[in-house]
Design an enzyme around this catalytic site. Structure first.
Site, PDB file in Angstrom:
ATOM      1  N   ASP A  81     -15.492   5.033 -52.615  1.00 29.05           N
ATOM      2  CA  ASP A  81     -14.532   6.071 -52.957  1.00 29.05           C
ATOM      3  C   ASP A  81     -14.491   6.300 -54.465  1.00 29.05           C
ATOM      4  O   ASP A  81     -14.878   5.442 -55.253  1.00 29.05           O
ATOM      5  CB  ASP A  81     -13.131   5.687 -52.463  1.00 29.05           C
ATOM      6  CG  ASP A  81     -12.630   4.400 -53.110  1.00 29.05           C
ATOM      7  OD1 ASP A  81     -13.437   3.467 -53.258  1.00 29.05           O
ATOM      8  OD2 ASP A  81     -11.431   4.326 -53.457  1.00 29.05           O
ATOM      9  N   GLU A  82     -14.029   7.448 -54.857  1.00 29.61           N
ATOM     10  CA  GLU A  82     -13.721   7.787 -56.250  1.00 29.61           C
ATOM     11  C   GLU A  82     -14.854   7.420 -57.219  1.00 29.61           C
ATOM     12  O   GLU A  82     -14.609   6.929 -58.325  1.00 29.61           O
ATOM     13  CB  GLU A  82     -12.403   7.127 -56.675  1.00 29.61           C
ATOM     14  CG  GLU A  82     -11.226   7.646 -55.865  1.00 29.61           C
ATOM     15  CD  GLU A  82      -9.919   6.923 -56.159  1.00 29.61           C
ATOM     16  OE1 GLU A  82      -8.863   7.590 -56.127  1.00 29.61           O
ATOM     17  OE2 GLU A  82      -9.949   5.703 -56.408  1.00 29.61           O
ATOM     18  N   ALA A  83     -16.083   7.672 -56.784  1.00 31.91           N
ATOM     19  CA  ALA A  83     -17.247   7.394 -57.643  1.00 31.91           C
ATOM     20  C   ALA A  83     -17.490   8.597 -58.553  1.00 31.91           C
ATOM     21  O   ALA A  83     -18.568   9.202 -58.565  1.00 31.91           O
ATOM     22  CB  ALA A  83     -18.473   7.092 -56.784  1.00 31.91           C
TER      23      ALA A  83
END
Length: 529
Positions: free
Chosen positions: A334-336
């Site tokens: 997530d949230e890369a």
């Protein structure tokens, strides 16, 4: 795990539940009146009240068959009952009246986790096909007894169990809770305490978020600085900490004794500052950043084009898989925001086969569906009601293509979201999540375009940017956690806020007895006095 359809039998049972379990809003049963069979959480599949209650006395015994698991569960139950009742309550394999725990039921409809509970004047009998079902039946028995049974000193009683029959199986096979031990570290004993709370509500998965920008929490022999340096701090600059391999094995063992499967997560390619700070070679420029104690996200990334990155990933997954008897390993994803889309796809294409190589099934946050999920992979959806239609469709398309879904909508069951604007703990980026909102949705039809058969269950994450103590955990998890557990266990036909909030209110004296400091939501008519 199959989903149960509405049937005439089930609806009839629900009327009995309503009649038996909703007699007085917010009122807990008195010591002389047994708790109605329907007033438990999660709501059982079928309840048929009737007959005289059973009374636990100083002559009560727990009768088990000759299996090791039944004896262990019987011993667990005895250890719950002895302090508060003051009775010896021996566990024996000699049959007779009392509490009987029986494995090997021929009723195939009970599956791996279901149970049947029969109560009458001469005793209580819990039967199941598998040990997990027997254990879940014991949790129901706990809730049918007065809340004082949870206390660790002798109480006056009486200890009555209402007469009748419960037959109960879960709607979903995945009923999880996630604890973030990276933003703030929690000790083995603190994790065990949470496990016990989860077990009371038949949660069967403990997802441990073991790495993030602020801390690395599991010892890896081949990369020792991950824990000793990367685990040396936390949000706000505290001392942090990490689990030795022996610590982690003890958490796994304890969770297994409560029939929870531990699912470890190593978040990547983002959320990796603790690892990048520990080893300069993992950075594209070869320069290690400082340790991070803030709460921003999206600024870190493993170096996708470096071979050492995949040596690191292979070593970490190999060692963690060897410690984990469960079937799954969560790789985050997530949230890369600091990883380009092409690099993200390239990274996931290389890392997912590593998980399979070491015998585990991949789980990722739902951004994994922006790459190509491996065959059999599960995607954990954490979007909001307001998430774009395009993002929801990306996840739904993956589900139609065979990817299983774990539902963790942040504006429903993220336990770190504030209840109201005045809540002293938690965050509000996903909105304010009061108890009714947390409970009042149906996993079966939540994500447009996703087949209901793709939904494997629900999971309630507790992120810990603002959560630093067990008391903080209690306040943010209760009273929302039981609702998430009910969404995962109970038939859709039982889903009704007005009846649920009465059953929820009746849990309050039990939380008091267990020392759980909960949020007294004004949406619930809590007992007084």
């Amino acid at each position: 795990m199959r989903q149960h359809r509405r049937t005439t039998r089930l609806l009839g049972s629900l009327l009995l539940v309503t009649a038996a379990g909703v007699s007085a809003v917010g009122a807990a049963p008195t010591g002389q009146t047994p708790t109605p069979l329907g007033r438990v959480i999660p709501a059982p599949e079928s309840v048929k009240p009737g007959g005289a209650p059973y009374r636990i006395t100083n002559s009560t015994r727990i009768h088990v068959d000759d299996s090791r698991e039944a004896r262990r569960i019987g011993t667990y139950l005895a250890e719950v009952l002895r302090p508060s009742t003051g009775y010896r309550i021996p566990v024996t394999d000699r049959q007779g009246p009392g509490i009987r725990l029986k494995l090997g039921s021929k009723d195939a409809s009970l599956g791996d986790e279901g149970y049947r509970l029969d109560s009458g004047r001469n005793g209580v009998t819990i039967t199941a096909r598998r040990p997990a079902g027997l254990f879940h039946g014991v949790q129901t028995l706990r809730q049918l007894l007065p809340a004082a049974v949870e206390k660790d000193s002798a109480q006056p009683g009486p200890w009555l169990v209402a007469g009748g029959t419960i037959k109960d199986t879960p709607r979903y096979g995945w009923r999880g809770a996630m604890l973030d031990v990276s933003r703030h570290f929690f000790t083995v004993d603190q994790v065990k305490r949470y496990i016990d709370q989860l077990a009371l509500y038949k949660v069967n998965k403990l997802h441990l978020h073991l790495s993030d920008d602020q801390g690395w929490r599991i010892a890896i022999d081949s990369w020792p600085r991950l824990a000793t340096y990367g685990g040396s701090t936390q949000v706000g600059g505290g001392p942090g900490g990490f689990y030795t391999k022996a610590d982690y094995k003890e958490i796994v063992r304890y969770a297994s004794s409560r029939y929870l499967e531990v699912v470890p997560e190593i978040d990547m390619p983002g959320h990796t500052n603790a690892a990048l700070a520990s080893y300069a070679d993992l950075n594209c420029d070869g320069v290690a950043p400082p340790l991070y104690t803030g709460t921003e996200v999206g600024f870190s990334s493993l170096c996708v084009d470096k071979d050492v990155t995949y040596d690191f990933v292979d070593d970490v997954i190999r060692e963690l898989a060897a410690l984990t008897p469960g079937r799954y390993l969560h790789i985050g994803g997530d949230e890369a925001h600091s990883t380009s889309h092409d690099d993200y796809v390239k990274f996931m294409d290389r890392v997912q086969p590593v998980v399979a190589k070491y015998g585990k099934t991949v789980i990722g946050w739902h951004q994994l569906t922006g790459a190509t999920p491996a065959k059999g992979a599960l995607a954990q959806y954490w979007g909001l009601d307001s998430t774009s239609a395009a993002e929801k469709e990306q996840v739904a398309a993956a589900a139609r293509n065979g990817t299983g879904l774990i539902l963790s909508p942040a504006d429903r069951i993220y336990l770190d979201m504030k209840y109201t604007k005045d809540t002293p703990l938690g965050l509000d980026w996903a909105g304010l999540v009061e108890v009714k909102r947390s409970y009042d949705w149906d996993p079966g039809n939540y994500l447009p375009g996703a087949p209901s058969s793709a939904v494997k269950g629900v999971e309630a994450p507790l992120w810990t940017e603002t959560i630093a103590t067990p008391a903080n955990i209690d306040y943010m998890a209760f009273p929302r956690l039981p609702g998430a557990a009910e969404l995962g266990w109970s038939p859709a036909a039982t889903h009704d806020w007005d009846t649920y909030k009465v059953r929820l209110a009746a849990q309050a004296p039990r939380w008091d007895a267990l020392g759980i400091g909960y949020y007294r939501s004004p949406q619930v008519d809590w007992p007084t006095g």
